[in-house]
Scaffold this motif. Structure first.
Motif, PDB file in Angstrom:
ATOM      1  N   PHE A 138      24.738  30.513  -4.957  1.00  0.00           N
ATOM      2  CA  PHE A 138      24.628  30.960  -6.149  1.00  0.00           C
ATOM      3  C   PHE A 138      25.883  30.541  -7.164  1.00  0.00           C
ATOM      4  CE2 PHE A 138      22.442  34.279  -4.145  1.00  0.00           C
ATOM      5  CZ  PHE A 138      21.534  35.038  -5.049  1.00  0.00           C
ATOM      6  N   LEU A 139      25.522  30.417  -8.712  1.00  0.00           N
ATOM      7  CA  LEU A 139      26.279  29.979  -9.442  1.00  0.00           C
ATOM      8  C   LEU A 139      26.369  30.909 -10.720  1.00  0.00           C
ATOM      9  CD1 LEU A 139      25.060  26.359  -9.959  1.00  0.00           C
ATOM     10  CD2 LEU A 139      27.329  27.234  -8.736  1.00  0.00           C
ATOM     11  N   PRO A 179      20.743  32.533  -8.320  1.00  0.00           N
ATOM     12  CA  PRO A 179      20.654  31.778  -7.324  1.00  0.00           C
ATOM     13  C   PRO A 179      20.155  30.382  -7.771  1.00  0.00           C
ATOM     14  CG  PRO A 179      18.610  33.290  -7.390  1.00  0.00           C
ATOM     15  CD  PRO A 179      19.558  33.454  -8.623  1.00  0.00           C
ATOM     16  N   THR A 180      20.393  29.220  -6.935  1.00  0.00           N
ATOM     17  CA  THR A 180      20.135  27.911  -6.790  1.00  0.00           C
ATOM     18  C   THR A 180      19.121  27.439  -5.865  1.00  0.00           C
ATOM     19  OG1 THR A 180      21.797  27.006  -5.491  1.00  0.00           O
ATOM     20  CG2 THR A 180      22.256  27.479  -8.125  1.00  0.00           C
ATOM     21  N   PRO A 214      16.088  37.463  -7.528  1.00  0.00           N
ATOM     22  CA  PRO A 214      16.790  38.253  -8.555  1.00  0.00           C
ATOM     23  C   PRO A 214      18.052  37.859  -8.553  1.00  0.00           C
ATOM     24  CG  PRO A 214      16.547  39.376  -6.172  1.00  0.00           C
ATOM     25  CD  PRO A 214      15.772  38.116  -6.480  1.00  0.00           C
ATOM     26  N   LEU A 215      18.867  38.034  -9.776  1.00  0.00           N
ATOM     27  CA  LEU A 215      20.235  37.948 -10.208  1.00  0.00           C
ATOM     28  C   LEU A 215      20.902  38.586  -9.552  1.00  0.00           C
ATOM     29  CD1 LEU A 215      19.836  37.623 -14.150  1.00  0.00           C
ATOM     30  CD2 LEU A 215      19.982  35.953 -12.699  1.00  0.00           C
ATOM     31  N   ILE A 216      22.243  38.361  -9.358  1.00  0.00           N
ATOM     32  CA  ILE A 216      23.190  39.275  -8.784  1.00  0.00           C
ATOM     33  C   ILE A 216      24.193  39.682  -9.912  1.00  0.00           C
ATOM     34  CG2 ILE A 216      25.274  39.468  -7.405  1.00  0.00           C
ATOM     35  CD1 ILE A 216      23.933  37.908  -5.115  1.00  0.00           C
TER      36      ILE A 216
END
Length: 164
Positions: free
Chosen positions: A53-54, A81-82, A103-105
């Motif tokens: 993740f970034l 996520p990447t 999904p995003l965090i």
């Protein structure tokens, strides 16, 4: 010809989106970057996470100057996520493109920082969950936790300070 034009436009939008997110991170003040890095370290080391993740974007942030080199930070942001696997070193959006199928965090963090170093007391609060699991109750819990952290007697509430 129309298909090629659509592919080129889609690719341009993809690269614009990844570089825009990286620009957002590079434009963060140093004290906010340190908190994002702390959250990324925690998220990327979690056993249930498979992708790297970034930082994606800030949603809300506040910085309360406590004087004598002390600041109290609150930051609400998203991680994305990447396509790189977990454990990737030197990851950035040009090497590790963002994925749109996960999904995003959503992260809410607060901490005390002194002369550029995140302090252990009070313990930094890091709460990151998948965006699909984010509820109003969880948002309220984050707010209450950061608002009630015992920074110092007489210190105004961190979350009542207007955004920069």
């Amino acid at each position: 010809m129309a298909v090629i034009l659509l592919i080129m436009l889609g690719s341009a939008g993809f690269f614009l989106g990844t570089s825009e997110a990286q620009n957002d991170f590079s434009e963060l003040p140093v004290n906010f970057k340190k908190g994002v890095e702390l959250a990324l370290q925690q998220v990327n080391s979690h056993t249930g996470i498979k992708s790297h993740f970034l930082f994606f974007k800030s949603l809300d942030k506040s910085d309360l100057d406590g004087g004598f080199g002390v600041s109290y930070i609150y930051h609400h942001f998203n991680l994305k996520p990447t396509k790189c696997p977990k454990g990737t070193t030197d990851a950035n959006p040009t090497k590790c493109a963002f994925r749109n199928d996960r999904p995003l965090i959503d992260c809410g963090i607060c901490y005390k920082i002194h002369v550029g170093v995140i302090q252990n007391e009070p313990k930094p609060y890091i709460n990151c969950v998948f965006r699909t699991q984010l509820t109003q109750e969880l948002m309220n819990m984050r707010f209450e936790h950061c608002n009630n952290m015992s920074y110092a007697n007489g210190t105004p509430s961190l979350l009542t300070v207007s955004k920069p």
